[in-house]
Design a protein around this motif. Structure first.
Motif, PDB file in Angstrom:
ATOM      1  N   GLN B 140       0.822  -1.214   0.000  1.00  0.00           N
ATOM      2  CA  GLN B 140       0.000   0.000   0.000  1.00  0.00           C
ATOM      3  C   GLN B 140       0.849   1.254   0.000  1.00  0.00           C
ATOM      4  O   GLN B 140       0.317   2.362   0.028  1.00  0.00           O
ATOM      5  CB  GLN B 140      -0.897   0.024   1.245  1.00  0.00           C
ATOM      6  CG  GLN B 140      -1.963  -1.033   1.254  1.00  0.00           C
ATOM      7  CD  GLN B 140      -2.738  -1.034   2.558  1.00  0.00           C
ATOM      8  OE1 GLN B 140      -3.028   0.003   3.111  1.00  0.00           O
ATOM      9  NE2 GLN B 140      -3.073  -2.209   3.033  1.00  0.00           N
ATOM     10  N   GLY B 141       2.178   1.067   0.052  1.00  0.00           N
ATOM     11  CA  GLY B 141       3.059   2.239   0.078  1.00  0.00           C
ATOM     12  C   GLY B 141       3.150   2.882   1.443  1.00  0.00           C
ATOM     13  O   GLY B 141       3.569   4.025   1.550  1.00  0.00           O
ATOM     14  N   LYS B 142       2.748   2.157   2.477  1.00  0.00           N
ATOM     15  CA  LYS B 142       2.857   2.718   3.830  1.00  0.00           C
ATOM     16  C   LYS B 142       4.188   2.284   4.419  1.00  0.00           C
ATOM     17  O   LYS B 142       4.248   1.422   5.298  1.00  0.00           O
ATOM     18  CB  LYS B 142       1.688   2.248   4.684  1.00  0.00           C
ATOM     19  CG  LYS B 142       0.372   2.737   4.139  1.00  0.00           C
ATOM     20  CD  LYS B 142      -0.826   2.167   4.865  1.00  0.00           C
ATOM     21  CE  LYS B 142      -2.098   2.797   4.335  1.00  0.00           C
ATOM     22  NZ  LYS B 142      -3.300   2.171   4.862  1.00  0.00           N
ATOM     23  N   PHE B 143       5.251   2.895   3.921  1.00  0.00           N
ATOM     24  CA  PHE B 143       6.590   2.384   4.236  1.00  0.00           C
ATOM     25  C   PHE B 143       6.962   2.607   5.695  1.00  0.00           C
ATOM     26  O   PHE B 143       7.608   1.763   6.302  1.00  0.00           O
ATOM     27  CB  PHE B 143       7.618   3.038   3.321  1.00  0.00           C
ATOM     28  CG  PHE B 143       7.389   2.701   1.881  1.00  0.00           C
ATOM     29  CD1 PHE B 143       7.497   1.381   1.434  1.00  0.00           C
ATOM     30  CD2 PHE B 143       7.028   3.683   0.981  1.00  0.00           C
ATOM     31  CE1 PHE B 143       7.261   1.065   0.117  1.00  0.00           C
ATOM     32  CE2 PHE B 143       6.797   3.363  -0.347  1.00  0.00           C
ATOM     33  CZ  PHE B 143       6.904   2.061  -0.780  1.00  0.00           C
ATOM     34  N   PHE B 144       6.554   3.725   6.244  1.00  0.00           N
ATOM     35  CA  PHE B 144       6.940   3.990   7.628  1.00  0.00           C
ATOM     36  C   PHE B 144       6.257   3.013   8.575  1.00  0.00           C
ATOM     37  O   PHE B 144       6.857   2.533   9.530  1.00  0.00           O
ATOM     38  CB  PHE B 144       6.619   5.436   8.003  1.00  0.00           C
ATOM     39  CG  PHE B 144       7.561   6.421   7.370  1.00  0.00           C
ATOM     40  CD1 PHE B 144       8.924   6.288   7.562  1.00  0.00           C
ATOM     41  CD2 PHE B 144       7.089   7.437   6.573  1.00  0.00           C
ATOM     42  CE1 PHE B 144       9.807   7.180   6.978  1.00  0.00           C
ATOM     43  CE2 PHE B 144       7.967   8.333   5.985  1.00  0.00           C
ATOM     44  CZ  PHE B 144       9.321   8.205   6.188  1.00  0.00           C
ATOM     45  N   THR B 145       4.981   2.726   8.295  1.00  0.00           N
ATOM     46  CA  THR B 145       4.296   1.750   9.131  1.00  0.00           C
ATOM     47  C   THR B 145       4.956   0.387   8.983  1.00  0.00           C
ATOM     48  O   THR B 145       5.112  -0.339   9.969  1.00  0.00           O
ATOM     49  CB  THR B 145       2.803   1.665   8.742  1.00  0.00           C
ATOM     50  OG1 THR B 145       2.304   2.978   8.554  1.00  0.00           O
ATOM     51  CG2 THR B 145       2.002   0.969   9.809  1.00  0.00           C
ATOM     52  N   ALA B 146       5.351   0.048   7.754  1.00  0.00           N
ATOM     53  CA  ALA B 146       6.045  -1.220   7.542  1.00  0.00           C
ATOM     54  C   ALA B 146       7.323  -1.262   8.363  1.00  0.00           C
ATOM     55  O   ALA B 146       7.632  -2.281   9.003  1.00  0.00           O
ATOM     56  CB  ALA B 146       6.366  -1.388   6.059  1.00  0.00           C
ATOM     57  N   GLY B 147       8.041  -0.141   8.370  1.00  0.00           N
ATOM     58  CA  GLY B 147       9.272  -0.075   9.162  1.00  0.00           C
ATOM     59  C   GLY B 147       8.991  -0.252  10.639  1.00  0.00           C
ATOM     60  O   GLY B 147       9.684  -0.997  11.336  1.00  0.00           O
ATOM     61  N   PHE B 153       8.654  -6.224  15.311  1.00  0.00           N
ATOM     62  CA  PHE B 153       8.843  -7.674  15.184  1.00  0.00           C
ATOM     63  C   PHE B 153      10.216  -8.077  15.700  1.00  0.00           C
ATOM     64  O   PHE B 153      10.352  -9.013  16.489  1.00  0.00           O
ATOM     65  CB  PHE B 153       8.680  -8.087  13.720  1.00  0.00           C
ATOM     66  CG  PHE B 153       8.991  -9.526  13.459  1.00  0.00           C
ATOM     67  CD1 PHE B 153       8.099 -10.515  13.838  1.00  0.00           C
ATOM     68  CD2 PHE B 153      10.182  -9.897  12.847  1.00  0.00           C
ATOM     69  CE1 PHE B 153       8.381 -11.848  13.612  1.00  0.00           C
ATOM     70  CE2 PHE B 153      10.468 -11.225  12.618  1.00  0.00           C
ATOM     71  CZ  PHE B 153       9.572 -12.206  12.999  1.00  0.00           C
ATOM     72  N   VAL B 154      11.232  -7.346  15.266  1.00  0.00           N
ATOM     73  CA  VAL B 154      12.600  -7.684  15.681  1.00  0.00           C
ATOM     74  C   VAL B 154      12.739  -7.560  17.194  1.00  0.00           C
ATOM     75  O   VAL B 154      13.217  -8.472  17.878  1.00  0.00           O
ATOM     76  CB  VAL B 154      13.612  -6.765  14.954  1.00  0.00           C
ATOM     77  CG1 VAL B 154      15.006  -6.963  15.525  1.00  0.00           C
ATOM     78  CG2 VAL B 154      13.608  -7.054  13.468  1.00  0.00           C
TER      79      VAL B 154
END
Lengths: 217, 307
Positions: B140-147, B153-154
């Motif tokens: 969806q292009g929500k890169f910051f949320t993905a980050g 997770f880590v």
């Protein structure tokens, strides 16, 4: 002559602005009104006269109902849940619907009010549109989570009244409207009359069921 | 040679600085955080005023909900239900399953398992399903949320005992993020694919064709349970266990929806569609735990003495 007209015009304008200013200052803002309403309900729930005393629950519910009726406008709420067919309800039918629907909402939600355990309600934002609609964003804060609750209010007779509540994005009015729209058939006059009758029957049945359930408890 | 080197060093430094400035502007922004809201309010007020003029020529505007600018959500909620008779039958079946099987099982499980371990288990599954959310965020292009999802997770996997603990809490960051448990159904929605017909999935509950396809992809392609050659019956039981565990936090919600409804089927359908529409149109939100505003109810207040 011209001067008199000018003075007259000036006076009229002054009066208009003055009355406008007075009117706008006397109206309680949507957020303030909602805040005092919700606080009123919480006050009753915490009142040691009622809290934890089973015999007094009926009295407490009546009190809560009164407070809620003060800042909720059930006529506006009912009107919106029916939508445009509302205009084809006779005034008698409208009143009957309002009383039944109010009863339904009360029976549904008053039963749950007992689970209140000193959650806080935070009033975050107020937006006013077109001078007569307002939205107040609130959150119910408990220790573990916060639930967004959005109230929508309308200025009726210079008082802000709630006509819709959205919890987690689900609007009460829209939810009931989708149910009633499935029951009301507006394709022809005859069908409309029968479906209206059906709607009232189902509403009455539901209220009866809810009452029986309450009594059983 | 050296000149070239220092030039490239300067370029590198410049790039890094730009990146840092672009990535962490929120502290700067937060000082003027009220402005966009104000602008939006004024803007919508103007738009509303223009609309009002249009409407006054049409007469009664009381039934028009457009004023709040949630027309997009309304469009997604507008239902199409060509399979209503099947759906209603499946609704009755699911209802029966819920009260006959799922709910008693969950209640028994809650009796055996206290709240804490249930929270740990919930964390574990949430953590393990990170690929589902990260993939959808990326698509969806929500890169910051993905980050943010990835770092959560880590952190939880390493520090939080493989995800049992939730050391990070809510995905926090210094900048506003999109939230709302992204999944493939939402991704399709963001791409502009409409809901399609409403569809009751057996046992699992309400869905639409789009969301059901999304759920299929989430469950069978993005769920790590299927990646390591684990036999399908283990994966299936783990999934069922996750559902039961999750339900133990939401028991009673369906009941209250049903209790107040004249037509429970329509009520559930509408609630599902409205909920999904909101998830889909989630705006960027500041995920820092927003402090309570200064207008707040006093939970311990007592009523004034009755006269």
């Amino acid at each position: 002559m011209k001067r008199i007209t000018t003075i007259f015009l000036f006076l009229v304008l002054t009066c208009l602005t003055a009355s406008y200013c007075v009117a706008s200052t006397t109206t309680v803002s949507p957020m303030e009104r909602l805040h005092s309403g919700v606080q009123g309900v919480i006050d009753v729930l915490n009142n040691p006269e009622y809290k934890g005393i089973p015999d007094k629950q009926g009295e407490m519910n009546a009190k809560v109902r009164e407070i809620i009726k003060d800042f909720f406008n059930f006529r506006e709420l009912s009107k919106r849940t029916i939508g445009r067919p509302w205009l084809n309800f006779s005034s008698k039918e409208q009143d009957r619907f309002i009383s039944l629907f109010t009863q339904l909402l009360e029976e549904t939600y008053l039963g749950k009010i007992g689970s209140y355990s000193s959650e806080k309600v935070s009033f975050d934002k107020e937006t006013i549109i077109q001078d007569k609609y307002a939205q107040v964003d609130t959150r119910i804060l408990s220790s573990s989570k916060s639930i967004p609750v959005v109230y929508r209010l309308k200025l009726i007779n210079s008082v802000w009244d709630v006509y819709d509540v959205k919890v987690e994005g689900i609007s009460l009015v829209n939810n009931y409207r989708s149910q009633f729209a499935g029951i009301l058939d507006t394709s022809s006059n005859d069908k409309f009359e029968t479906s209206k009758k059906n709607l009232f029957e189902r509403l009455e049945q539901k209220c009866q069921d809810l009452k029986n359930k309450q009594n059983k408890k | 040679m050296t000149i070239k080197n220092s030039a490239s060093n300067a370029l590198l430094a410049f790039l890094v600085l730009t990146f840092i400035l672009l990535t962490f502007p929120s502290q700067v922004r937060s000082a003027e955080k009220n402005d966009p809201v104000l602008v939006a309010q004024v803007g919508s007020g103007i738009i509303g005023a223009v609309k009002d003029q249009d409407k006054s020529s049409q007469g009664n505007d009381d039934f028009n909900d457009d004023i709040w600018g949630d027309t997009l959500e309304a469009q997604d909620t507008s239902e199409s239900d060509p399979w209503e008779s099947y759906n209603r039958a499946m609704f009755s079946f699911n209802d029966f399953m819920y009260f006959g099987v799922t709910k008693p099982v969950t209640q028994g499980y809650m009796y055996v398992m206290p709240l804490r371990p249930r929270t740990w288990i919930n964390n574990f599954f949430q953590n393990m399903l990170a690929p589902v959310r990260v993939t959808s965020c990326l698509l969806q292009g929500k890169f910051f949320t993905a980050g943010a999802e990835t770092s959560k997770f880590v952190a939880n996997t390493i520090v939080g005992l493989g995800g049992l603990g939730d050391v990070v809490g809510e995905r926090q960051s210094t900048m506003p993020l999109y939230l709302g448990n992204e999944d493939m159904g939402q991704t399709f929605g963001v791409w502009g694919i409409p809901n399609g017909p409403y569809f009751m999935i057996p046992v699992l509950g309400p869905s639409t064709v789009r969301d059901a396809v999304g759920l299929g992809i989430d469950t069978f392609a993005l769920n790590p349970f299927w990646w390591f050659g684990i036999p399908w019956y283990y994966s299936l039981s783990a999934g069922a266990y996750n559902q039961i565990n999750k339900l133990s936090f939401h028991l009673g919600e369906y009941e209250s929806l049903k209790e107040g409804a004249i037509d429970p089927y329509a009520a559930l359908k509408d609630a599902y569609l409205q909920y999904r529409a909101r998830q889909l149109h989630d705006t960027k939100r500041n995920r820092r735990p927003a402090p309570a505003s200064n207008v707040i109810t006093n939970p311990n207040a007592q009523a004034q003495p009755v006269q």
